[in-house]
Write an enzyme that holds these catalytic residues in place. Structure first.
Site, short mmCIF file in Angstrom:
data_model
loop_
_atom_site.label_atom_id
_atom_site.label_comp_id
_atom_site.label_asym_id
_atom_site.label_seq_id
_atom_site.Cartn_x
_atom_site.Cartn_y
_atom_site.Cartn_z
N ASP A 119 8.35 4.99 28.13
CA ASP A 119 9.73 4.55 28.31
C ASP A 119 10.42 4.25 26.98
O ASP A 119 9.77 4.05 25.95
CB ASP A 119 9.78 3.29 29.16
CG ASP A 119 9.44 3.54 30.62
OD1 ASP A 119 9.06 4.68 30.95
OD2 ASP A 119 9.55 2.60 31.42
N ASP A 120 11.75 4.20 27.05
CA ASP A 120 12.64 3.67 25.99
C ASP A 120 12.83 4.59 24.80
O ASP A 120 13.56 4.25 23.88
CB ASP A 120 12.15 2.31 25.48
CG ASP A 120 12.20 1.23 26.54
OD1 ASP A 120 12.73 1.50 27.62
OD2 ASP A 120 11.71 0.12 26.27
N HIS A 174 15.99 6.93 31.98
CA HIS A 174 15.69 5.50 31.94
C HIS A 174 16.97 4.69 31.72
O HIS A 174 16.92 3.59 31.15
CB HIS A 174 14.67 5.20 30.85
CG HIS A 174 13.99 3.87 30.98
ND1 HIS A 174 13.56 3.36 32.19
CD2 HIS A 174 13.67 2.92 30.04
CE1 HIS A 174 12.99 2.18 31.99
NE2 HIS A 174 13.06 1.88 30.70
N HIS A 178 19.49 0.76 28.80
CA HIS A 178 18.51 -0.21 29.32
C HIS A 178 19.16 -1.41 30.00
O HIS A 178 18.61 -2.52 30.03
CB HIS A 178 17.56 -0.69 28.23
CG HIS A 178 16.17 -0.98 28.73
ND1 HIS A 178 15.82 -2.18 29.30
CD2 HIS A 178 15.05 -0.20 28.77
CE1 HIS A 178 14.53 -2.15 29.65
NE2 HIS A 178 14.05 -0.94 29.35
N HIS A 269 5.20 2.69 26.08
CA HIS A 269 6.49 2.87 25.40
C HIS A 269 6.26 3.58 24.07
O HIS A 269 5.50 3.07 23.23
CB HIS A 269 7.16 1.52 25.17
CG HIS A 269 7.46 0.77 26.43
ND1 HIS A 269 6.48 0.11 27.16
CD2 HIS A 269 8.63 0.59 27.11
CE1 HIS A 269 7.04 -0.45 28.22
NE2 HIS A 269 8.32 -0.18 28.22
#
Length: 325
Positions: A119-120, A174, A178, A269
């Site tokens: 993620d991210d 995603h 965020h 991540h």
């Protein structure tokens, strides 16, 4: 001036779409004709095949039928070759996107499978960034799914997205920045998801099919009314985002690996250098232990799970929880 150009583009698209539909219809009619002739000829052949002996006239007829069937078979193949791409192109998804669901990789049914997800990102750091992770995945013939943030997708990170696609990895959404989606109104949710979907398509060349909401936070207010893709959660959180410690991530993975990990979805991540460093140990160990590292879509396919819009998947395998909003 802009609106005039926009109208002309729309008219052009309409004409091209109409021509494509007309071509498709001709292809279908041609295909139907070929199939009809083949059926007729096979019926004639079957009618003759009940006898033990054939007259010279019947043998000639059978010979002609066989030759014609061979010709029709070639014609049938040509119709398929010519028409199928345009027929698929007339659907909502391109032929390339549809073919993504059919993996060309070979899987060993005796091995367990795991989906690593990150993620991210992507991270454009030159050392222990997403590029190093992709090198590692390529080295061990492994795939992963990257749930990217829209605000990280730009000309600098574009080569990373293209390489993900080239290596057979999967790119998911995603959100744009965020933001916790449950704190937004319907339009805010759509903006976060749609903008990121557009950027993924722009920089990778592939349409996005999966969403992972920030913090794994989703409810009936945002799914399925405002999001047209399935929400993918996870089975195991490595807590790499919290500890930012290489040894800690490796230790946690080795702990869970002792359990029945077949079909697990692992959360990490790729923006943390400590995670990339941990993967230099984790990925080789998993492969050497007989695990196959696959994408989310591959995992779902191999486990016989159809990922549906409006559903939130805490993992993919049978033991996982699926929330139907």
């Amino acid at each position: 001036m802009h609106r005039i150009n926009e109208t002309n583009d729309e008219d052009s698209c309409f004409v091209n779409h109409s021509n494509k539909k007309e071509k498709n219809m001709k292809g279908l009619k041609r295909l139907a004709g070929v199939l009809g002739v083949i059926v007729l000829l096979c019926g004639m052949l079957t009618g003759c095949s009940g006898k033990k002996l054939y007259s010279e006239e019947e043998l000639t007829q059978i010979h002609d039928v066989i030759g014609t069937v061979e010709q029709m078979t070639k014609e049938f193949q040509n119709v398929i070759t010519d028409s199928l791409p345009t027929l698929l192109g007339d659907m909502s998804s391109s032929s390339d996107e549809l073919m993504d669901f059919i993996s060309t990789r070979k899987y060993d049914p005796n091995k367990k499978i795991i989906a690593l997800t990150f993620d991210d990102g992507p991270s454009t750091d030159e050392t222990n960034g997403t590029s190093d992770l992709l090198d590692l995945l390529e080295q061990y013939d492994s795939k992963a799914t990257f749930f990217c943030l829209g605000n990280r997708l730009n000309d600098e990170s574009a080569p990373l997205l293209k390489r993900m696609v080239e290596l057979g990895c999967e790119i998911g959404n995603h959100s744009y920045d965020h933001t916790q989606l449950t704190r937004l109104d319907a339009q805010g949710v759509r903006d976060q998801i749609d903008k990121t979907n557009e950027l993924i398509k722009q920089y990778s060349g592939k349409a996005c099919r999966l969403v992972r909401p920030p913090y794994g936070d989703a409810n009936n207010d945002i799914v399925p009314a405002n999001v047209s893709q399935p929400f993918i959660m996870w089975d195991v959180d490595t807590l790499d985002w919290k500890n930012k410690n290489t040894a800690s991530v490796i230790s946690l993975v080795e702990k869970y690996k002792e359990q029945d990990w077949d079909g697990a979805v692992i959360l990490m991540h790729d923006i943390h250098s400590t995670t990339i460093e941990a993967c230099k140990t984790i990925i080789p160990e998993l492969v050497n232990d007989g695990y196959q590292l696959v994408t989310i879509s591959e995992l779902a396919y191999l486990k016989g799970v159809k990922l549906e819009p409006g559903k939130s998947y805490w993992g993919i395998a049978e033991k996982s929880t699926v929330t139907d909003y």
